[in-house]
Design a protein around this motif. Structure first.
Motif, short mmCIF file in Angstrom:
data_model
loop_
_atom_site.label_atom_id
_atom_site.label_comp_id
_atom_site.label_asym_id
_atom_site.label_seq_id
_atom_site.Cartn_x
_atom_site.Cartn_y
_atom_site.Cartn_z
N THR A 43 12.73 -14.56 12.34
CA THR A 43 11.34 -14.18 12.60
C THR A 43 10.47 -14.67 11.46
OG1 THR A 43 12.11 -12.17 13.74
CG2 THR A 43 9.79 -12.26 13.11
N ASP A 44 9.51 -15.53 11.78
CA ASP A 44 8.62 -16.09 10.77
C ASP A 44 9.40 -16.70 9.61
OD1 ASP A 44 6.40 -15.24 12.23
OD2 ASP A 44 6.36 -13.30 11.24
N GLY A 45 10.49 -17.39 9.95
CA GLY A 45 11.28 -18.09 8.95
C GLY A 45 12.26 -17.21 8.21
N VAL A 46 12.32 -15.91 8.54
CA VAL A 46 13.22 -14.99 7.84
C VAL A 46 14.30 -14.53 8.82
CG1 VAL A 46 13.43 -12.77 6.66
CG2 VAL A 46 11.38 -14.18 6.34
N PRO A 47 15.59 -14.72 8.49
CA PRO A 47 16.66 -14.20 9.36
C PRO A 47 16.76 -12.70 9.23
CG PRO A 47 17.61 -15.17 7.39
CD PRO A 47 16.13 -15.42 7.30
N THR A 48 16.72 -11.99 10.34
CA THR A 48 16.84 -10.53 10.33
C THR A 48 18.04 -10.13 11.17
OG1 THR A 48 15.31 -10.31 12.19
CG2 THR A 48 14.39 -10.15 9.97
N VAL A 49 18.74 -9.10 10.71
CA VAL A 49 19.90 -8.57 11.43
C VAL A 49 19.61 -7.11 11.74
CG1 VAL A 49 22.40 -8.27 11.44
CG2 VAL A 49 21.38 -10.13 10.10
N MET A 50 19.70 -6.75 13.01
CA MET A 50 19.27 -5.43 13.46
C MET A 50 20.39 -4.70 14.19
SD MET A 50 15.71 -6.73 15.23
CE MET A 50 15.07 -5.08 15.49
N SER A 51 20.47 -3.40 13.95
CA SER A 51 21.23 -2.50 14.80
C SER A 51 20.21 -1.67 15.57
CB SER A 51 22.12 -1.59 13.95
OG SER A 51 22.63 -0.51 14.73
N ILE A 52 20.34 -1.65 16.90
CA ILE A 52 19.37 -0.95 17.75
C ILE A 52 20.11 0.07 18.61
CG2 ILE A 52 17.52 -1.19 19.44
CD1 ILE A 52 17.41 -4.18 18.70
N ASP A 53 19.79 1.36 18.44
CA ASP A 53 20.32 2.41 19.30
C ASP A 53 19.22 2.87 20.25
OD1 ASP A 53 22.65 2.30 17.83
OD2 ASP A 53 22.20 4.06 16.62
N ILE A 54 19.53 2.96 21.53
CA ILE A 54 18.59 3.53 22.50
C ILE A 54 18.96 5.00 22.69
CG2 ILE A 54 17.62 3.40 24.81
CD1 ILE A 54 18.40 0.51 24.96
N LEU A 55 18.03 5.89 22.34
CA LEU A 55 18.27 7.32 22.41
C LEU A 55 17.60 7.94 23.63
CD1 LEU A 55 17.74 8.25 18.63
CD2 LEU A 55 19.82 7.46 19.78
N PRO A 56 18.01 9.14 24.03
CA PRO A 56 17.42 9.77 25.22
C PRO A 56 15.95 10.12 25.00
CG PRO A 56 19.52 10.80 24.65
CD PRO A 56 19.14 9.92 23.50
#
Length: 299
Positions: A141-154
């Protein structure tokens, strides 16, 4: 005898040479061989749903293309485009593994599942999944590598329902979990505050002074009229701080120490409601129905 065609002779020669050696001048040259593609970097995620995840990858991370993997699937409601989603996100800068966002230290954030709210990239990543899923997503994103953990909660209470209490309002739910509160006919309003779990949650208890993510509907006992709600198209759960004298007293006291995942009915008499402020609600007994979706950990 007529001599063979030169092209036929050349083809025959290739067959003979090819049968003797794999390295043949009749085959494609090294320059014609397809170039090998660089291997995608290995990005892994470990940890439980209650813990800050551990992300492992080479730094600085170089991404030729986004990486999206499912750590585990969810078994809750399927997310709906345009509908609310509650996301607990942990993000690192892939250049040096520094933390950019950690919702495990605060509370998850509610969004609408739209490009305007979370961007088209995340809409694509989340669509088709169910509540409870954990997704690993690495993207530049915008030249920066990002690593994400995404939890979908109720976005609604998910525990076991309790039996209704005689003389108290009843609650029904539609397919999305949105509640309808019905005040019992000709039943006088309680003069003391009432706290009753309509759905029993199994999560951690809500600490006093913590931020809490909730869904709510507020109803006048006198008329059954809804005067406040977070349910409905384009609406989102809200985040409040409980036990810090920032809310209506009966509401503020009623949520502390209850478990996350509960749906709670709070009946608040006028003295613990809006008080003698001239507000039209100051003389009303109010019924709040609150879904406790998440709470910040104790400080």
């Amino acid at each position: 005898m007529r001599p063979r065609n030169l092209r036929t002779l050349a083809a025959s020669a290739c067959l003979v040479v090819g049968s003797l050696s794999l390295a043949t001048a009749c085959g494609p040259s090294a320059d014609d061989a397809p170039a090998s593609q660089p291997a995608a970097p290995t990005v892994t995620i470990t940890g439980t749903s209650a813990q800050t995840p551990e992300l492992t990858y080479p730094t600085p991370l170089t991404l030729e293309a986004p990486i999206t993997e499912v750590a585990w699937e969810g078994d809750g409601d399927e997310v709906v485009e345009g509908g609310p989603v509650l996301l607990r996100i942990y993000t690192e800068n892939g250049t040096d593994a520094s933390v950019l966002r950690d919702d495990f230290l605060s509370v998850p954030k509610p969004y609408l599942l739209t490009a305007e709210s979370i961007g088209s990239d995340l809409v694509s990543v989340l669509s088709g999944h169910r509540v409870g899923v954990r997704i690993l997503h690495a993207v530049e994103t915008d030249g920066v590598p990002t690593v994400m953990s995404i939890d979908i909660l109720p976005t609604r209470a998910v525990g076991d329902p309790t039996e209704p209490e005689e003389g108290m309002p009843t609650v029904t739910h539609d397919a999305t979990g949105a509640p309808t509160v019905t005040i019992p006919a000709e039943q006088p309003a309680p003069t003391e505050p009432v706290v009753r779990q309509v759905i029993r949650g199994t999560g951690a208890q809500v600490p006093s002074g913590s931020k809490v993510v909730i869904q709510l509907v507020a109803v006048k006992w006198s008329t059954g009229e809804v005067f406040d709600t977070t349910w409905g198209e384009g609406r989102l759960p809200k985040t409040v701080t409980v036990g810090a004298d920032q809310l209506v007293e009966g509401f503020d006291q009623g949520l502390v120490d209850l478990p996350v995942g509960s749906q709670v009915m709070l009946v608040v008499p006028p003295g613990l409601g809006f008080g003698p402020t001239g507000n039209e609600l100051s003389t009303e007994t109010i019924v709040y129905l609150v879904d406790i979706l998440a709470a910040a950990p104790p400080a």
